[in-house]
Design an enzyme around this catalytic site. Structure first.
Site, mmCIF file in Angstrom:
data_model
loop_
_atom_site.group_PDB
_atom_site.id
_atom_site.type_symbol
_atom_site.label_atom_id
_atom_site.label_comp_id
_atom_site.label_asym_id
_atom_site.label_seq_id
_atom_site.Cartn_x
_atom_site.Cartn_y
_atom_site.Cartn_z
ATOM 1 N N LYS A 17 0.823 -1.227 0.000
ATOM 2 C CA LYS A 17 0.000 0.000 0.000
ATOM 3 C C LYS A 17 0.847 1.264 0.000
ATOM 4 C CE LYS A 17 -2.349 -0.213 3.799
ATOM 5 N NZ LYS A 17 -1.971 -1.403 4.501
ATOM 6 N N ARG A 92 -9.660 1.762 9.095
ATOM 7 C CA ARG A 92 -9.344 0.364 9.404
ATOM 8 C C ARG A 92 -10.455 -0.327 10.177
ATOM 9 N NH1 ARG A 92 -3.001 -0.658 10.034
ATOM 10 N NH2 ARG A 92 -2.364 1.172 8.888
ATOM 11 N N ARG A 129 11.400 -6.390 5.419
ATOM 12 C CA ARG A 129 11.142 -4.985 5.080
ATOM 13 C C ARG A 129 12.014 -4.028 5.893
ATOM 14 N NH1 ARG A 129 5.070 -2.656 5.164
ATOM 15 N NH2 ARG A 129 5.097 -2.960 7.439
ATOM 16 N N ARG A 161 11.646 -1.390 11.075
ATOM 17 C CA ARG A 161 10.611 -0.728 11.883
ATOM 18 C C ARG A 161 10.398 -1.471 13.188
ATOM 19 N NH1 ARG A 161 5.293 0.443 8.430
ATOM 20 N NH2 ARG A 161 4.292 -0.608 10.179
ATOM 21 N N ARG A 172 -1.125 -7.627 13.854
ATOM 22 C CA ARG A 172 -1.708 -6.663 12.914
ATOM 23 C C ARG A 172 -2.536 -7.373 11.847
ATOM 24 N NH1 ARG A 172 3.807 -4.527 12.147
ATOM 25 N NH2 ARG A 172 3.325 -3.442 10.223
HETATM 26 P P1 ADP Z 1 0.886 -1.432 8.587
HETATM 27 O O1 ADP Z 1 -0.161 -1.273 7.511
HETATM 28 O O2 ADP Z 1 1.989 -2.356 8.189
HETATM 29 O O3 ADP Z 1 0.309 -1.753 9.929
HETATM 30 P P2 ADP Z 1 1.174 1.434 8.886
HETATM 31 O O4 ADP Z 1 2.400 2.240 8.688
HETATM 32 O O5 ADP Z 1 0.011 1.730 7.992
HETATM 33 O O6 ADP Z 1 1.657 -0.059 8.720
HETATM 34 O O7 ADP Z 1 0.666 1.542 10.385
HETATM 35 C C1 ADP Z 1 1.536 1.284 11.470
HETATM 36 C C2 ADP Z 1 0.780 1.335 12.778
HETATM 37 O O8 ADP Z 1 0.218 2.647 12.949
HETATM 38 C C3 ADP Z 1 -0.405 0.396 12.901
HETATM 39 O O9 ADP Z 1 -0.038 -0.917 13.301
HETATM 40 C C4 ADP Z 1 -1.230 1.115 13.993
HETATM 41 O O10 ADP Z 1 -0.697 0.911 15.276
HETATM 42 C C5 ADP Z 1 -1.021 2.580 13.633
HETATM 43 N N1 ADP Z 1 -2.085 3.027 12.714
HETATM 44 C C6 ADP Z 1 -1.950 3.436 11.432
HETATM 45 N N2 ADP Z 1 -3.144 3.752 10.904
HETATM 46 C C7 ADP Z 1 -4.058 3.531 11.882
HETATM 47 C C8 ADP Z 1 -5.472 3.633 11.972
HETATM 48 N N3 ADP Z 1 -6.199 4.020 10.931
HETATM 49 N N4 ADP Z 1 -6.067 3.307 13.136
HETATM 50 C C9 ADP Z 1 -5.356 2.917 14.201
HETATM 51 N N5 ADP Z 1 -4.037 2.770 14.187
HETATM 52 C C10 ADP Z 1 -3.384 3.074 13.040
#
Ligand code: ADP
Length: 218
Positions: A17, A92, A129, A161, A172
């Site tokens: 994504k 989400r 990654r 990360r 996740r």
């Molecule tokens: P990934 O899709 O691999 O989880 P992201 O960079 O999109 O990676 O998100 C990393 C973390 O940031 C998530 O695991 C969550 O803890 C937080 N996060 C990101 N977007 C949201 C959201 N919409 N709602 C709640 N937590 C979020």
């Protein structure tokens, strides 16, 4: 059309994504709004909200809605609503989808794309990654930056990360199945959904995405 598209990208962790959202934003000349990047930036800046979010992120849990809503409200706004955007990482869950409707304030989404990749493949991608802590560009141990873990795009430091541990990733993915997958049906019923195959070469995936989006917008 004179404005750019208003897009949401859904997809499992590691589906690509972030990479594809950045390319789409450049291609359509719109903003790339990634809630994960915005929360990591807040954490790196040491803000109260950022540090609070980091406690959840490091465990693979979703950050609390009130924190994420604040970040979305600040960033999905003004010119972006009129000019277009690629939203990556939000919504989400059901409550976030409802919040997005509110924040959009009558500017309808053009399309929600589900970038579809099998779980086996995403697990492999995430294990290797590496990400730039400055601009969010992603690499893989099998495809590192040209110079000593220094980002090719911005010169930032490329790191593993803190939430890409096996345990946090498993959590996740579990949350994705429970909370985010229902949104696929929700947007399908609204006739806003396209499913795009996210497996294979990144350039190919990008072409599939742009084709799906263009055919929707024309
Ligand atoms: P990934 O899709 O691999 O989880 P992201 O960079 O999109 O990676 O998100 C990393 C973390 O940031 C998530 O695991 C969550 O803890 C937080 N996060 C990101 N977007 C949201 C959201 N919409 N709602 C709640 N937590 C979020």
């Amino acid at each position: 059309m004179s404005r750019g598209p208003r897009l949401v990208l859904l997809g499992k962790q590691g589906a690509g994504k972030g990479t594809q959202a950045a390319r789409l934003a450049e291609h359509y000349d719109v903003a790339h709004l990634a809630t994960g990047d915005l929360l990591r930036a807040a954490a790196a800046a040491g803000t109260r909200v950022g540090l609070e979010a980091k406690r959840f992120m490091d465990r693979g849990e979703l950050a609390p809605d009130e924190i994420v809503f604040g970040v979305v409200e600040e960033n999905v706004t003004g010119d972006h609503l009129d000019d277009g955007f690629v939203l990556d990482g939000f919504p989400r869950n059901d409550a976030q989808a409802a919040e997005l409707e509110r924040v959009l304030d009558g500017h309808p989404l053009d399309l929600v794309v589900n970038l579809d990749v099998s779980t086996d493949i995403v697990l492999d991608r995430i294990a290797g990654r590496r990400v730039c802590e400055n601009c969010g560009a992603t690499y893989h141990v099998k495809g590192p930056p040209k110079h000593d873990w220094t980002c090719d795009v911005c010169g930032g430091k490329v790191v593993h990360r803190s939430d890409d541990t096996e345990e946090a990733v498993r959590r996740r993915l579990e949350l994705y199945d429970q909370e985010t997958v229902p949104l696929i049906d929700f947007y399908r019923q609204l006739r806003k959904l396209e499913v795009v195959d996210g497996e294979g070469d990144g350039d190919e995936v990008f072409k599939r995405l742009a084709t799906a989006i263009d055919s929707r917008l024309s």
